[in-house]
Design a protein around this motif. Structure first.
Motif, short mmCIF file in Angstrom:
data_model
loop_
_atom_site.label_atom_id
_atom_site.label_comp_id
_atom_site.label_asym_id
_atom_site.label_seq_id
_atom_site.Cartn_x
_atom_site.Cartn_y
_atom_site.Cartn_z
N LYS A 254 44.69 12.92 17.60
CA LYS A 254 45.66 12.49 16.57
C LYS A 254 46.49 11.31 17.07
N ILE A 255 46.92 11.38 18.33
CA ILE A 255 47.76 10.32 18.90
C ILE A 255 46.98 9.01 18.99
N PHE A 256 45.75 9.08 19.54
CA PHE A 256 44.99 7.86 19.80
C PHE A 256 44.39 7.23 18.54
N PHE A 257 44.27 7.97 17.48
CA PHE A 257 43.69 7.41 16.26
C PHE A 257 44.74 7.22 15.16
N LYS A 258 45.99 7.19 15.57
CA LYS A 258 47.09 7.07 14.61
C LYS A 258 47.15 5.68 13.97
N ASN A 259 46.97 4.63 14.77
CA ASN A 259 47.03 3.26 14.23
C ASN A 259 46.22 2.35 15.16
N LEU A 260 46.22 1.05 14.83
CA LEU A 260 45.43 0.09 15.60
C LEU A 260 45.89 0.04 17.07
N GLY A 261 47.20 0.08 17.29
CA GLY A 261 47.71 0.01 18.65
C GLY A 261 47.26 1.18 19.51
N THR A 262 47.31 2.37 18.94
CA THR A 262 46.90 3.55 19.71
C THR A 262 45.39 3.58 19.92
N LYS A 263 44.63 3.01 18.96
CA LYS A 263 43.18 2.93 19.13
C LYS A 263 42.82 1.99 20.28
N LEU A 264 43.57 0.89 20.39
CA LEU A 264 43.35 -0.03 21.51
C LEU A 264 43.70 0.64 22.84
N ALA A 265 44.77 1.43 22.81
CA ALA A 265 45.15 2.17 24.02
C ALA A 265 44.07 3.18 24.41
N ALA A 266 43.45 3.79 23.40
CA ALA A 266 42.38 4.76 23.65
C ALA A 266 41.21 4.10 24.36
N LEU A 267 40.91 2.86 24.00
CA LEU A 267 39.82 2.13 24.65
C LEU A 267 40.11 1.91 26.13
N LEU A 268 41.38 1.68 26.45
CA LEU A 268 41.77 1.42 27.84
C LEU A 268 41.63 2.66 28.72
N VAL A 269 41.79 3.84 28.14
CA VAL A 269 41.72 5.07 28.93
C VAL A 269 40.46 5.88 28.58
N LYS A 270 39.50 5.23 27.97
CA LYS A 270 38.30 5.92 27.50
C LYS A 270 37.57 6.65 28.62
#
Length: 343
Positions: A254-270
């Protein structure tokens, strides 16, 4: 190495058990005996294109199936010719080196005890899954096979868990932690206090590495390598562990797919998230050994997919090769409690 498989046991059987067995034959090089309804098994083998391992797979017909809602005793009474019953009898007759089932847990326990038998001197067999911790993993014993225990049962579980960790998990001196409602020696029920005394004696004699009482919150932080408790407490701990894990995975999504910024953050910690997911995934471990039985029995997760079932077969191979059963047998004299008035 020949592994007997209860092909009809599990939520997705026989498709998942057959596919997992084919993967094991192909990748691990083991021989497989698939036990169950022959027509259904052969149909699954055709679907997965198993011609390349046909010489390593044998099918033994067993007309009956034990469902999850069946009584555990049905394996020795109404459904003696079930896939589980036949598989366990084959194991007891030496037709394989280990047996794997994802079926009815109670029936696996009863059938293993009645057909394969406990190691002489062992009072009860125990289920022992591995829980992920920040130190790698810890063996939980018992997780549900024995709802009510005596101090002697728990002492034996401690020894069996220690031997398993030494041989299977390569831990030289496994730390034994007794689950309690506090770390102090004075805490707990009379049964827990008596168990503490037995474990302390074994520790002082240099036979076990007993680190004392631990609380449930200590488990994820690797405070012990063997988490010791009765089956009721262990089952509650296991299910809570699984539930909390699923909860946090859901919240992270939920946190990582909340918006574009969090999706980019998800890529960094994938990569880190992938490693965490793998660590928490029961499919990587396979199943739980039934410790205390004369021959290796692995209880796979009921919802195992082919990959998880292959992992359970790999675990069975490692268990059969480990020498754990020999270690238990040779140390029975240290694992029993003399009755009052006896030396």
């Amino acid at each position: 190495m020949k592994i007997i498989v209860d092909a009809m046991g599990g939520d997705n059987a026989p498709q998942s058990t057959v596919e997992g067995s084919v993967l094991a034959a192909r990748e691990l090089g083991v021989e497989i005996v698939l036990v169950g309804q022959e027509k259904a098994i052969l149909s699954c083998l055709e679907k997965v294109k198993s011609d390349d391992v046909a010489g390593k797979i044998e099918v033994v017909n067993a007309p009956e199936v034990i469902d999850m809602c069946d009584s555990p005793m049905s394996v020795t009474k109404e459904k003696k010719d079930s896939s589980l019953g036949v598989a366990l009898r084959l194991l007891s007759e030496g037709k394989g080196d280990a047996m794997v089932s994802g079926g009815n847990t109670g029936a696996v326990l009863v059938g293993s005890t009645m057909y394969v038998k406990r190691i002489r001197g062992i009072r009860r067999a125990a289920l022992a899954p591995i829980l992920p911790t920040d130190k790698g993993g810890a063996l939980l014993i018992d997780c549900g096979a024995n709802v009510e225990c005596t101090p002697e049962y728990l002492l034996q579980f401690a020894y069996m868990g220690s031997f398993y960790c030494q041989k299977q998990m390569k831990i030289a001196s496994p730390r034994i932690g007794l689950i309690n409602n506090g770390a102090e020696e004075s805490k707990g029920t009379p049964m827990i206090k008596e168990t503490y005394g037995l474990l302390k004696q074994a520790g002082e004699a240099g036979r076990l590495n007993f680190v004392g009482n631990i609380e449930g919150r200590d488990v994820p932080f690797g405070m012990a390598d063997v988490i010791l408790c009765d089956g009721f407490t262990g089952n509650v701990l296991l299910k809570t562990y699984e539930g909390v894990g699923l909860y946090f995975v859901g919240e992270l999504k939920k946190i990582f797919f909340k918006n574009l910024g969090t999706k980019l953050a998800a890529l960094l910690v994938k990569n880190g998230l992938g490693a965490l997911k793998k660590k928490m995934d029961y499919k990587e471990v396979g199943g739980a050994p039934l410790l205390g039985i004369c021959k290796p029995v692995i209880k796979a997760h009921g919802s195992s997919d082919p990959r998880a079932f292959k992992s359970a077969i790999r675990q069975a191979v490692q268990y059969a090769e480990s020498g754990i059963i020999r270690d238990i047998t040779e140390n029975i004299e240290h694992m029993t409690v003399s009755a009052p008035g006896k030396n």
